[in-house]
Design a protein around this motif. Structure first.
Motif, PDB file in Angstrom:
ATOM      1  N   GLY A 129     -53.474  41.715  80.563  1.00  0.00           N
ATOM      2  CA  GLY A 129     -53.442  40.313  80.959  1.00  0.00           C
ATOM      3  C   GLY A 129     -52.836  39.374  79.947  1.00  0.00           C
ATOM      4  N   VAL A 130     -52.075  39.913  78.997  1.00  0.00           N
ATOM      5  CA  VAL A 130     -51.430  39.086  77.977  1.00  0.00           C
ATOM      6  C   VAL A 130     -49.967  38.901  78.365  1.00  0.00           C
ATOM      7  N   ALA A 131     -49.608  37.687  78.778  1.00  0.00           N
ATOM      8  CA  ALA A 131     -48.243  37.407  79.208  1.00  0.00           C
ATOM      9  C   ALA A 131     -47.401  36.802  78.098  1.00  0.00           C
ATOM     10  N   THR A 132     -48.054  36.188  77.125  1.00  0.00           N
ATOM     11  CA  THR A 132     -47.339  35.531  76.033  1.00  0.00           C
ATOM     12  C   THR A 132     -48.150  35.697  74.760  1.00  0.00           C
ATOM     13  N   ILE A 133     -47.504  35.557  73.624  1.00  0.00           N
ATOM     14  CA  ILE A 133     -48.181  35.783  72.338  1.00  0.00           C
ATOM     15  C   ILE A 133     -49.369  34.862  72.156  1.00  0.00           C
ATOM     16  N   ALA A 134     -49.333  33.691  72.779  1.00  0.00           N
ATOM     17  CA  ALA A 134     -50.458  32.758  72.654  1.00  0.00           C
ATOM     18  C   ALA A 134     -51.714  33.303  73.323  1.00  0.00           C
ATOM     19  N   GLU A 135     -51.556  34.260  74.231  1.00  0.00           N
ATOM     20  CA  GLU A 135     -52.697  34.829  74.938  1.00  0.00           C
ATOM     21  C   GLU A 135     -53.185  36.128  74.303  1.00  0.00           C
ATOM     22  N   ALA A 136     -52.625  36.492  73.162  1.00  0.00           N
ATOM     23  CA  ALA A 136     -52.987  37.749  72.514  1.00  0.00           C
ATOM     24  C   ALA A 136     -54.486  37.827  72.268  1.00  0.00           C
ATOM     25  N   ARG A 137     -55.065  38.995  72.474  1.00  0.00           N
ATOM     26  CA  ARG A 137     -56.489  39.206  72.201  1.00  0.00           C
ATOM     27  C   ARG A 137     -56.655  39.438  70.704  1.00  0.00           C
ATOM     28  N   ARG A 138     -57.197  38.452  70.043  1.00  0.00           N
ATOM     29  CA  ARG A 138     -57.360  38.541  68.596  1.00  0.00           C
ATOM     30  C   ARG A 138     -58.622  39.314  68.248  1.00  0.00           C
ATOM     31  N   LEU A 139     -58.497  40.219  67.314  1.00  0.00           N
ATOM     32  CA  LEU A 139     -59.617  41.016  66.847  1.00  0.00           C
ATOM     33  C   LEU A 139     -59.877  40.733  65.372  1.00  0.00           C
ATOM     34  N   VAL A 140     -61.122  40.952  64.971  1.00  0.00           N
ATOM     35  CA  VAL A 140     -61.495  40.897  63.558  1.00  0.00           C
ATOM     36  C   VAL A 140     -61.776  42.328  63.111  1.00  0.00           C
ATOM     37  N   VAL A 141     -61.004  42.820  62.182  1.00  0.00           N
ATOM     38  CA  VAL A 141     -61.201  44.181  61.681  1.00  0.00           C
ATOM     39  C   VAL A 141     -62.283  44.150  60.615  1.00  0.00           C
ATOM     40  N   ASP A 142     -63.394  44.809  60.896  1.00  0.00           N
ATOM     41  CA  ASP A 142     -64.496  44.857  59.936  1.00  0.00           C
ATOM     42  C   ASP A 142     -64.290  45.943  58.891  1.00  0.00           C
ATOM     43  N   GLU A 143     -63.537  46.989  59.258  1.00  0.00           N
ATOM     44  CA  GLU A 143     -63.350  48.085  58.299  1.00  0.00           C
ATOM     45  C   GLU A 143     -62.138  48.921  58.691  1.00  0.00           C
ATOM     46  N   TRP A 144     -61.402  49.350  57.690  1.00  0.00           N
ATOM     47  CA  TRP A 144     -60.391  50.386  57.844  1.00  0.00           C
ATOM     48  C   TRP A 144     -60.970  51.643  57.202  1.00  0.00           C
ATOM     49  N   LEU A 145     -61.190  52.664  57.996  1.00  0.00           N
ATOM     50  CA  LEU A 145     -61.896  53.858  57.516  1.00  0.00           C
ATOM     51  C   LEU A 145     -60.969  55.069  57.526  1.00  0.00           C
ATOM     52  N   PRO A 146     -60.596  55.594  56.350  1.00  0.00           N
ATOM     53  CA  PRO A 146     -59.787  56.820  56.311  1.00  0.00           C
ATOM     54  C   PRO A 146     -60.611  58.017  56.777  1.00  0.00           C
ATOM     55  N   LEU A 147     -60.006  58.838  57.624  1.00  0.00           N
ATOM     56  CA  LEU A 147     -60.657  60.042  58.135  1.00  0.00           C
ATOM     57  C   LEU A 147     -59.651  61.191  58.037  1.00  0.00           C
ATOM     58  N   GLY A 148     -59.661  61.896  56.906  1.00  0.00           N
ATOM     59  CA  GLY A 148     -58.631  62.903  56.683  1.00  0.00           C
ATOM     60  C   GLY A 148     -57.276  62.222  56.684  1.00  0.00           C
ATOM     61  N   PRO A 149     -56.316  62.733  57.464  1.00  0.00           N
ATOM     62  CA  PRO A 149     -54.990  62.103  57.511  1.00  0.00           C
ATOM     63  C   PRO A 149     -54.933  60.869  58.409  1.00  0.00           C
ATOM     64  N   ASP A 150     -56.005  60.607  59.140  1.00  0.00           N
ATOM     65  CA  ASP A 150     -56.015  59.525  60.121  1.00  0.00           C
ATOM     66  C   ASP A 150     -56.694  58.281  59.566  1.00  0.00           C
ATOM     67  N   LEU A 151     -56.591  57.199  60.325  1.00  0.00           N
ATOM     68  CA  LEU A 151     -57.174  55.924  59.918  1.00  0.00           C
ATOM     69  C   LEU A 151     -57.868  55.298  61.127  1.00  0.00           C
ATOM     70  N   LEU A 152     -59.107  54.887  60.938  1.00  0.00           N
ATOM     71  CA  LEU A 152     -59.870  54.241  62.006  1.00  0.00           C
ATOM     72  C   LEU A 152     -59.958  52.744  61.746  1.00  0.00           C
ATOM     73  N   ALA A 153     -59.555  51.956  62.733  1.00  0.00           N
ATOM     74  CA  ALA A 153     -59.748  50.508  62.696  1.00  0.00           C
ATOM     75  C   ALA A 153     -61.011  50.183  63.482  1.00  0.00           C
ATOM     76  N   ILE A 154     -62.010  49.628  62.803  1.00  0.00           N
ATOM     77  CA  ILE A 154     -63.252  49.212  63.439  1.00  0.00           C
ATOM     78  C   ILE A 154     -63.181  47.703  63.591  1.00  0.00           C
ATOM     79  N   ALA A 155     -63.067  47.236  64.818  1.00  0.00           N
ATOM     80  CA  ALA A 155     -62.788  45.818  65.054  1.00  0.00           C
ATOM     81  C   ALA A 155     -63.692  45.266  66.140  1.00  0.00           C
ATOM     82  N   ARG A 156     -63.807  43.945  66.158  1.00  0.00           N
ATOM     83  CA  ARG A 156     -64.591  43.268  67.189  1.00  0.00           C
ATOM     84  C   ARG A 156     -63.782  42.113  67.749  1.00  0.00           C
ATOM     85  N   VAL A 157     -64.113  41.758  68.976  1.00  0.00           N
ATOM     86  CA  VAL A 157     -63.437  40.648  69.613  1.00  0.00           C
ATOM     87  C   VAL A 157     -63.819  39.374  68.881  1.00  0.00           C
ATOM     88  N   GLU A 158     -62.836  38.530  68.588  1.00  0.00           N
ATOM     89  CA  GLU A 158     -63.068  37.359  67.743  1.00  0.00           C
ATOM     90  C   GLU A 158     -63.951  36.322  68.413  1.00  0.00           C
TER      91      GLU A 158
END
Length: 361
Positions: free
Chosen positions: A307-336
């Motif tokens: 439902g995002v038609a323009t950048i002004a409608e982007a769903r903004r998230l707050v990243v609480d943590e970037w968690l390395p997991l072996g070669p991967d990376l987990l973004a733990i985020a919440r809706v702002e």
């Protein structure tokens, strides 16, 4: 007023025994009754909808003489509402309890206010002892009271270029074993795990929470959304819990039904279509995005239209943590911020009454 050492110890015990109760429509609550000299007389906890609340459970183990002048130490403000059981605040007053120490205020419009009722009856009341620990214990229930629905976490795994699968649809495995083990740990923290029929038909997931080949002690209820039939031999039909099937696409109605069943935490793991539907409807509270250092290209994006038609409608998230997991990376985020779709589409907390006695306890 400050708490005594005996009351502090009693609250720690009350929090411990509260965890014996089931997580569901009602909060987990523990209570310890102390004599005027600080000795433990009785303890109790809430065993689920329709059973005595923790305070009443503890009082039931005492004689009238033992109750008079005692101190009740409770993890949640004594309720002030009549459901299947009467108000705990009244029960404490009628028992002759002289003092009440509790951790958290009851957030319910109808069940709250017990502290004021106790004070009006001449009972000493102290609030806030071990509030943070009590809040952590019933965080899921408190979220339901705030949202009017279960708390929703949407999870997906993606390549670095944002794909959830290769061009032929294969996706096992984008991420490595460390990331997959993390997913299983988080599944075990949820009450329900939700997928769409497309995921069931393509991947045939078991929807269990595992440590290697062993099942973890807590298993989420498998939930399938969509009109297509689930095969009789599907792996999820062998789940420890009976699966729930919703042949519809009304996510608000699904969450409302799950809420009535006592589900507090929902883990959405259903592929791009379902993940996008929850985000588009404003029903995602947290996002878990597992990023793998691989490139896939092609059309199979991790998300589709939200439902995002323009950048002004982007769903903004707050990243609480970037968690390395072996070669991967987990973004733990919440809706702002709360999404206006949630407020206007019938899924807001305002449309449902939230009380401690909900579910007939």
């Amino acid at each position: 007023m400050t708490v005594t050492a005996a009351e502090h110890a009693a609250m720690l015990r009350a929090l411990e025994i509260a965890d014996r109760g089931p997580r569901g429509v009602n909060p987990q609550v523990g209570a310890v009754i102390l004599s005027p000299s600080g000795d433990v007389l009785a303890e109790g906890w809430h065993r689920g909808a329709g059973t005595p609340h923790a305070e009443v459970d503890a009082l039931s183990r005492l004689s009238p003489a033992q109750r008079r002048g005692a101190t009740a130490v409770v993890t949640l403000e004594p309720c002030n509402h009549t459901g299947r059981t009467g108000p705990c605040a009244v029960a404490l007053v009628e028992a002759g309890v002289a003092r009440v120490v509790y951790a958290l205020d009851d957030p319910g419009d109808h069940s709250g206010g017990g502290a004021d009722r106790l004070r009006a009856a001449g009972v000493q009341v102290v609030a806030g002892e071990q509030a943070d620990a009590a809040r952590a214990l019933i965080a899921g229930w408190l979220a339901v009271q705030r949202l009017g629905r279960p708390h929703v976490t949407v999870k997906w795994a993606q390549s670095l270029d944002g794909r959830a699968a290769a061009a032929d649809g294969s996706s096992q495995w984008i991420t490595g074993p460390e990331a997959r083990a993390d997913v299983h740990r988080r599944r075990a923290e949820a009450d329900a795990i939700v997928v769409g029929t497309g995921t069931v038909l393509v991947d045939d997931p078991a929807l269990t929470a595992r440590d290697g080949d062993a099942l973890l002690p807590h298993q989420p209820i498998p939930v399938v959304i969509g009109a297509r039939d689930t095969p009789a031999d599907a792996a999820l039909r062998r789940h420890p819990h009976e699966p729930l099937f919703y042949p519809q696409h009304d996510l608000h109605a699904v969450l409302e039904d799950l809420r009535g069943s006592g589900v507090q935490r929902v883990f959405v793991e259903g592929g791009p279509t379902l993940a996008s539907a929850f985000l588009a409807a404003g029903l995602a509270d947290d996002v878990l995005a597992y990023l793998a250092p691989v490139l896939l290209g092609g059309p199979r994006l991790a998300l589709t239209d939200i439902g995002v038609a323009t950048i002004a409608e982007a769903r903004r998230l707050v990243v609480d943590e970037w968690l390395p997991l072996g070669p991967d990376l987990l973004a733990i985020a919440r809706v702002e911020a709360p999404d206006p779709v949630l407020t206007n589409a019938g899924g807001s907390a305002a449309r449902t009454e939230t009380t401690r006695n909900e579910g007939g306890s």
